[in-house]
Design an enzyme around this catalytic site. Structure first.
Site, PDB file in Angstrom:
ATOM      1  N   GLU A 170      23.817  44.788 -12.184  1.00 58.71           N
ATOM      2  CA  GLU A 170      23.782  45.511 -10.902  1.00 58.71           C
ATOM      3  C   GLU A 170      24.672  46.743 -10.882  1.00 58.71           C
ATOM      4  O   GLU A 170      25.606  46.843 -10.085  1.00 58.71           O
ATOM      5  CB  GLU A 170      24.161  44.570  -9.753  1.00 58.71           C
ATOM      6  CG  GLU A 170      23.122  43.529  -9.480  1.00 58.71           C
ATOM      7  CD  GLU A 170      23.412  42.711  -8.218  1.00 58.71           C
ATOM      8  OE1 GLU A 170      24.451  42.928  -7.583  1.00 58.71           O
ATOM      9  OE2 GLU A 170      22.571  41.867  -7.869  1.00 58.71           O
ATOM     10  N   GLU A 389      18.856  36.846 -10.894  1.00 54.94           N
ATOM     11  CA  GLU A 389      19.588  36.259  -9.759  1.00 54.94           C
ATOM     12  C   GLU A 389      18.666  36.172  -8.554  1.00 54.94           C
ATOM     13  O   GLU A 389      17.861  37.074  -8.318  1.00 54.94           O
ATOM     14  CB  GLU A 389      20.803  37.114  -9.337  1.00 54.94           C
ATOM     15  CG  GLU A 389      21.987  37.007 -10.240  1.00 54.94           C
ATOM     16  CD  GLU A 389      23.191  37.814  -9.761  1.00 54.94           C
ATOM     17  OE1 GLU A 389      23.414  37.905  -8.542  1.00 54.94           O
ATOM     18  OE2 GLU A 389      23.895  38.343 -10.626  1.00 54.94           O
TER      19      GLU A 389
END
Ligand code: BG6
Length: 495
Positions: A170, A389
């Site tokens: 991320e 995720e």
């Protein structure tokens, strides 16, 4: 697309769960580990929820065998974890800490012994402190060089043991939080520095990927990106244009560089006009465009998407009534209330979505958004996708020694159904790593917000027995894995 019958999940689908070093390992100063930026940041007053730190976290460093035993019992096919850079290179570069390297060898060996595919993340936000202090971290080209050396060390050590590699977790979140909102280290509010850091992380990612393709020809590598689809608030063409702008800023800005080696031209022009676009030399452009620098698969972290309306200068969003500790929405690049901190983003304006529920932390619950995300990403880049995720943060409670987290089961069931639909649409989805396997330290919410299949008795003052208690969702996911996600009754909501 409509399907009379949904396709099955592929036979070798990787049903997994995820974690990150800082959030689980603990042992922050043991066996030669050097400090990371988070070790320092969390110890400075006011930075984290109730001053929580990862000093002990959930003590996975000492209990990894017990945790892997629970993974094996659940039937996990894959486990995504991250390597703590400063555990194996205490100063981020130079001298190797063999004890740290050994820890990951043991971990991977234990996973393999239990037939669990390791998915190794090279960087989940815990930059070695020495690199921040010596070079100003990601604002320096020296950190790019240090990352590439670290990557080569990882490939040499673990290349023959690990097939699936995630370079960077991320990037969109850690650079926004670290440099725009100042809620993560290095706690800056400087968008120019943010775009520079982003460019340097892109180069680090590209150079490491090129090395990987030479050193680990049989492996697969890609970044994990926090993706959210963007919806226009109405069919007002101004709102639709705002959604296009937001998609370019929030998604293409990173994914186009990873997969095509090019900054998207609309956003690039906007940043150039504002004097915020970092310099990209010809040599750097060539690195980004080198096909060897592009991923073999894309990791997608999906929590939610977002809705926007026309130009925020014309239509400012209402101020947020309740200011939360973590008031910034990392996935939208805009805070929920005050929107003055993005001078470069006047082209869209985040608003509420009236059609979806929200978690207690205000994160939208939008499983259809996952199907949309998968469709959009696959159509654009045509790469295999792994969900690295996805999960529900909640306040879990132990009652009579049990945790009945039916709400999490409902959440996961809806998202798994959305994946099944996306697979039926024709998306090449290779795996799903739910966030998270055990409970772990939330960067800014301590242990008040939990995600795991396994409850851990740990509290915000680090006073817990650290006992592991499988939740109701643990057994439910065990059944999902056993039936390869194809038993539809398991995907229905229960009480
Ligand atoms: C992702 C991160 O952004 O979201 C994880 O990769 C993080 O490390 C997860 O824990 C959930 O975030 P939070 O703030 O709810 O703990």
């Amino acid at each position: 697309m409509y399907h009379k019958q949904l396709d099955d999940f592929p036979k070798d689908f990787l049903w997994g769960a995820s974690s990150a070093a800082y959030q689980i390992e603990g042992a922050a100063r043991e066996d030669g580990k050097g400090p990371s930026i988070w070790d320092k940041y969390a110890h400075q007053a006011g930075n984290t929820f109730k001053g929580t730190t990862g000093d002990i976290a959930v003590d996975h460093y000492h209990r990894y065998k017990e945790d892997i035993k629970l993974m094996a019992k659940q039937g996990l096919k894959a486990y995504r974890f991250s390597v703590s850079w400063s555990r194996i290179l205490p100063d981020g570069e130079g001298k190797v800490n063999q004890a740290g390297v050994n820890f990951y060898h043991h971990l991977i060996k234990e996973l393999r012994k239990n037939e669990i595919e390791p998915v190794l993340t090279m960087y989940h936000w815990d930059l070695p402190l020495a690199l921040q202090e010596k070079y100003q971290g990601w604002e320096s080209k020296k950190t790019i060089a240090a990352f590439v050396n670290y990557a080569k060390l990882l490939f040499k050590e673990f290349g023959s043991e690990v097939k699936y590699w995630v370079t960077i977790n991320e990037q969109n979140v850690f650079t926004s939080m670290g440099y725009r909102w100042g809620t993560h280290p290095p706690k800056k509010q400087n968008v120019k520095a943010m775009f520079l850091a982003d460019h340097y992380v892109n180069l680090a990612n590209a150079l490491a990927t090129i090395e990987f393709h030479q050193m680990v020809p049989t492996g697969k590598i890609g970044p994990s990106f926090g993706y959210g689809p963007v919806y226009p608030k109405t069919n007002n063409p101004e709102d639709v244009l705002a959604a296009l702008n937001a998609d370019d800023f929030n998604n293409n800005w990173w994914l186009d560089v990873y997969c095509r080696g090019k900054y998207p031209f609309f956003t690039k022009k906007q940043l150039e006009n504002l004097g915020l676009m970092p310099e990209v030399t010809k040599k750097e452009q060539a690195i980004l465009e080198n096909p060897q620098a592009h991923p073999d698969f894309l990791g997608i972290n999906y929590y939610h998407g977002g809705t926007v309306q026309e130009n925020r200068l014309q239509k400012p969003a209402a101020k947020n009534k309740e200011k939360q500790f973590n008031q910034v929405d990392p996935y939208l690049m805009q805070p929920k209330g005050d929107q003055v901190k993005n001078p470069e983003v006047p082209m869209f304006n985040s608003v509420e979505n009236d059609y979806v529920d929200k978690t207690k932390w205000g994160w939208e619950i939008d499983p259809t958004g996952l199907r949309i995300a998968l469709r959009q990403v696959y159509e654009k880049y045509q790469l295999p996708i792994m969900i690295t995720e996805n999960g529900l943060g909640a306040k879990d409670i132990v009652q009579d020694g049990k945790v009945n987290d039916q709400y999490r089961i409902n959440y996961l069931a809806d998202h798994i159904m959305a994946m099944k639909e996306a697979i039926s649409d024709r998306v090449d989805l290779i795996g799903y790593c739910a966030w998270s396997f055990t409970d772990l330290l939330s960067w800014l919410n301590g242990y008040s917000k939990r995600y795991g299949f396994v409850y851990i008795d740990q509290d915000d003052t680090q006073n817990g027995t650290l006992k592991r208690i499988p939740k109701k969702s643990y057994s439910w996911y065990q059944q999902i894995i056993l039936t390869n996600g194809n038993k539809l009754s398991l995907l229905k909501h229960g009480e």
